[in-house]
Design an enzyme around this catalytic site. Sequence first.
Site, PDB file in Angstrom:
ATOM      1  N   ALA A  63     -44.488 -34.045   8.908  1.00 52.99           N
ATOM      2  CA  ALA A  63     -44.657 -33.517  10.254  1.00 52.99           C
ATOM      3  C   ALA A  63     -46.149 -33.320  10.498  1.00 52.99           C
ATOM      4  CB  ALA A  63     -43.911 -32.195  10.374  1.00 52.99           C
ATOM      5  N   GLY A 108     -41.701 -34.203   6.058  1.00 58.38           N
ATOM      6  CA  GLY A 108     -40.774 -34.753   7.055  1.00 58.38           C
ATOM      7  C   GLY A 108     -40.482 -36.230   6.844  1.00 58.38           C
ATOM      8  N   GLU A 111     -37.892 -36.348   4.223  1.00 64.14           N
ATOM      9  CA  GLU A 111     -36.676 -35.840   4.879  1.00 64.14           C
ATOM     10  C   GLU A 111     -36.054 -36.905   5.804  1.00 64.14           C
ATOM     11  OE1 GLU A 111     -38.986 -32.434   6.166  1.00 64.14           O
ATOM     12  OE2 GLU A 111     -37.574 -31.094   5.164  1.00 64.14           O
ATOM     13  N   GLU A 131     -44.539 -28.998   1.243  1.00 62.43           N
ATOM     14  CA  GLU A 131     -44.581 -27.845   2.168  1.00 62.43           C
ATOM     15  C   GLU A 131     -44.999 -26.528   1.533  1.00 62.43           C
ATOM     16  OE1 GLU A 131     -42.154 -30.088   2.075  1.00 62.43           O
ATOM     17  OE2 GLU A 131     -41.610 -30.703   4.092  1.00 62.43           O
TER      18      GLU A 131
END
Length: 258
Positions: A63, A108, A111, A131
């Site tokens: 992200a 992300g 993910e 993260e």
Amino acid sequence: MSLVLYEVQDGVGVVTINRPEALNALNTPLLEELDKVIDEVDTDSVRCLIITGAGQKSFVAGADIGEMKDMNSREAMIFGARGNDTFEKIERLPIPVIAAVNGYALGGGCELSLACDFRICSDNAVFGQPETGLGITPGFGGTQRLMRVVGSGMAKQMIYTARNIKADEAYRIGLVNQVCTQEELLPTVKKLATQIAKNAPIAVRGSKQAINAADRLGVEYGKVVEEKCFGSCFETHDQQEGMGAFLEKRKEKTFTNS
Ligand code: CAA
């Protein structure tokens, strides 16, 4: 220039995350476009979908950290929900989705690959959930899907340490099904997708539905879904065609998704 590209060839769709200058990092406009593209996939005519990243270096590097840096709690929850909703849509697509991971798949990005049915990567791929090193938890499904693929012990180790792993280790722990050279990655994944596209769609989709049902809600429920899907294949054109071809010793089969 679109942040997400989409093309279809011979019943196989290819979605390309297209923000190479930021290693395909997921910001809000990109997530919005991705959501729209997934809505536009015509699952009657497309039999398998591939998701990949533009450029030679990255699938998706996570992200967008620049966008997240000054978010307040509420904004971050909305951002997380946006990613989760789109990835959920990908997981719930009735057709199989393959992640062709061509480089960094971090945060992300890892993910996104986990929302796909399975992952094939190039030998320069790097996976990780960095993260906790950024002061946050994974936010687009990493705490839920990674452990289902590699087991909770390995998922916890990856998430708590924030350590990135290379393609060979990703293969060893079952995060990816195959490692190819960079040149071979898309041809290999397209060949697999074409092989899937040749099988009876009703059977491929039913198999996905039953496996996902068990994954999310347990084996007892999964078995009920399997029985329903198995039964609903019968009396279809494609079941008659598949079994008829075997009994007639005929190699050519035409599955019509009916
Ligand atoms: N967000 C925003 N921009 C990013 C980015 C990200 N996640 N990853 C890379 N970029 C940008 C860089 O800022 C840089 O932009 P500029 O040229 O404008 O400076 C450009 O992409 C190229 O990146 P680098 O110069 O850093 O390239 P590198 O080859 O030296 O390093 C890398 C590559 C190791 C992937 C490094 O970019 C990196 O560590 N990126 C961040 C990875 C990360 O932590 N991802 C997790 C994000 S959090 C998350 O995803 C939360 C969630 O679960 C929803």
